[in-house]
Write a protein that holds these residues in place. Structure first.
Motif: not given
Length: 412
Positions: A18, A179, A183, A186, A188-189, A194, A198, A397, A399
């Protein structure tokens, strides 16, 4: 003002780490994509980036471009298994209509679509207005509220919770869960930390909805879960796992996007005094203003598809099995489709933006998002016509997929 210089390395880095430089104001970068690299392959990450309106619109409507990798590849192709730690998450996501193709997508969508009909929207209107009025009262007491925490986050979470039948005392649980899954979408993580976060969220939200479904089965009420349970005699009804996954999807999609829509709309109006004044003078433009917010600073910036056959887009061939990121935010600023696209114009007509995508996966919740956006902005303008920003810098944010503000301090 001189535009910043961009190059192909920026395209790769956009979808890597990011970067405040690229994400605080992505639109000069989108201009670069539209002009110089409308169809670009990122070798390091094995996917294509497509940004022009005509190409994005075609990809979203063309059945050649699918959501599921297994539907893109020849029969018998070995599909790689997700890492073991991601298996529970994948089992949940595999039941999201958002990530499925026909016929599964068609079936799942048809079973939920009744919740977003014009008749349902009309029924919800009074309740949403009451929520907006209540939150505006609380804002007035604060004097210098954070509009995201005090209004933009709270309104849609109450609405989607009431729609599903979630008790008021449990609404706060939704924030962190929502949230996390934003993610996940998205993508990316990929860190172990993470993954652990999750797994925890997946376990908690699955168990939460499992218990709530059991309660509604024993004692139905007037909510979506009870309606879905009532339809279970049908042969194509949702399984319990599909029902849990659908509840999670509605929570994330119905909440994350609307928070961003309301927050982005307020910030745009407070930084564009002429448009703010115009809307105060002509409140009948509220629906048009919401459409322009969706185009100009859309809550969702990208989506993706997979080519199920070799396909030529913009003079380049996208091979079968390769992924395509379609840049909704860039397509909505394409000068070939929109006159003076970098100007915020609440009276813009026509305004055929792609903020809700298009084709088979056109956003099911678009009518609800529009209704909440219109009621929210109309209420805020009526109650606080002289509202102004308490801080100049936008607190976005971090994201890539969702574009929205973390905080928005205002003086009412």
């Amino acid at each position: 003002m001189q535009q910043p210089a961009f190059g192909k390395t920026d395209i790769a880095s956009w979808f890597g780490t990011y970067s405040n430089r690229l994400h605080d104001d992505p639109y000069p970068f989108y201009d670069y994509l539209l002009e110089q690299e409308p169809v670009h392959y990122i070798e390091e990450r094995w996917f294509w980036i497509v940004s022009r309106y005509e190409d994005v619109n075609r990809i979203l409507k063309d059945p050649v471009f699918v959501r599921e990798y297994r539907n893109a590849m020849p029969e018998g192709t070995e599909i790689p298994e997700p890492p073991p730690e991601w298996k529970p998450v994948n089992e949940l996501l595999n039941n999201w209509m958002l990530l499925r193709d026909a016929p599964a997508h068609t079936r799942l969508r048809s079973l939920v679509s009744h919740a977003f009909t014009p008749r349902t929207m009309q029924r919800l209107k009074t309740g949403i207005q009451e929520i907006a009025d209540y939150l505006a009262d609380r804002m007035e007491e604060e004097g210098r509220p954070d509009l995201i925490a005090s209004f933009a986050f709270t309104l849609p979470v109450i609405v989607i919770a009431e729609l599903l039948g979630v008790p008021p005392e449990d609404r706060e649980l939704f924030k962190d869960w929502s949230h996390v899954f934003a993610k996940v979408l998205e993508g990316s993580d990929q860190t172990p930390q993470f993954a652990e976060q999750t797994m925890k969220a997946t376990s908690e939200i699955t168990e939460y909805f499992r218990l709530l479904i059991a309660e509604r089965r024993a004692a139905p009420r007037e909510d979506m879960i009870s309606d879905l349970l009532a339809a279970q005699e049908k042969s194509d009804a949702l399984t319990e796992q599909e029902m849990i996954a659908t509840c999670v999807l509605l929570l994330v999609a119905g909440h994350e996007t609307t928070v961003n829509l309301i927050g982005n709309a307020v910030r745009l109006l407070l930084t564009q005094p002429d448009q703010h004044a115009l809307l105060l003078e002509r409140p009948e433009l509220i629906a048009s203003a919401i459409e322009e917010v969706l185009r100009y600073e859309g809550p969702v910036q990208t989506t993706s598809r997979i080519a199920s056959a070799d396909c030529e887009i913009g003079g380049k061939t996208i091979p079968r099995g390769q992924s395509v990121i379609v840049m909704l935010g860039a397509a909505n600023r394409d000068p070939a489709q929109f006159n003076d696209p970098n100007r915020f114009d609440i009276a813009r007509q026509p305004n055929r933006h792609l903020a809700f995508a298009t084709g088979a996966h056109f956003c099911l919740g678009a009518p609800l998002a529009r209704l909440e956006g219109e009621i929210a902005i109309r209420t805020l303008l009526n109650r606080f016509p002289h509202m102004r920003l308490a801080e100049d810098r936008a607190d976005w944010r971090p994201n890539i997929l969702f574009r929205g503000l973390q905080t928005l301090p205002v003086i009412v």
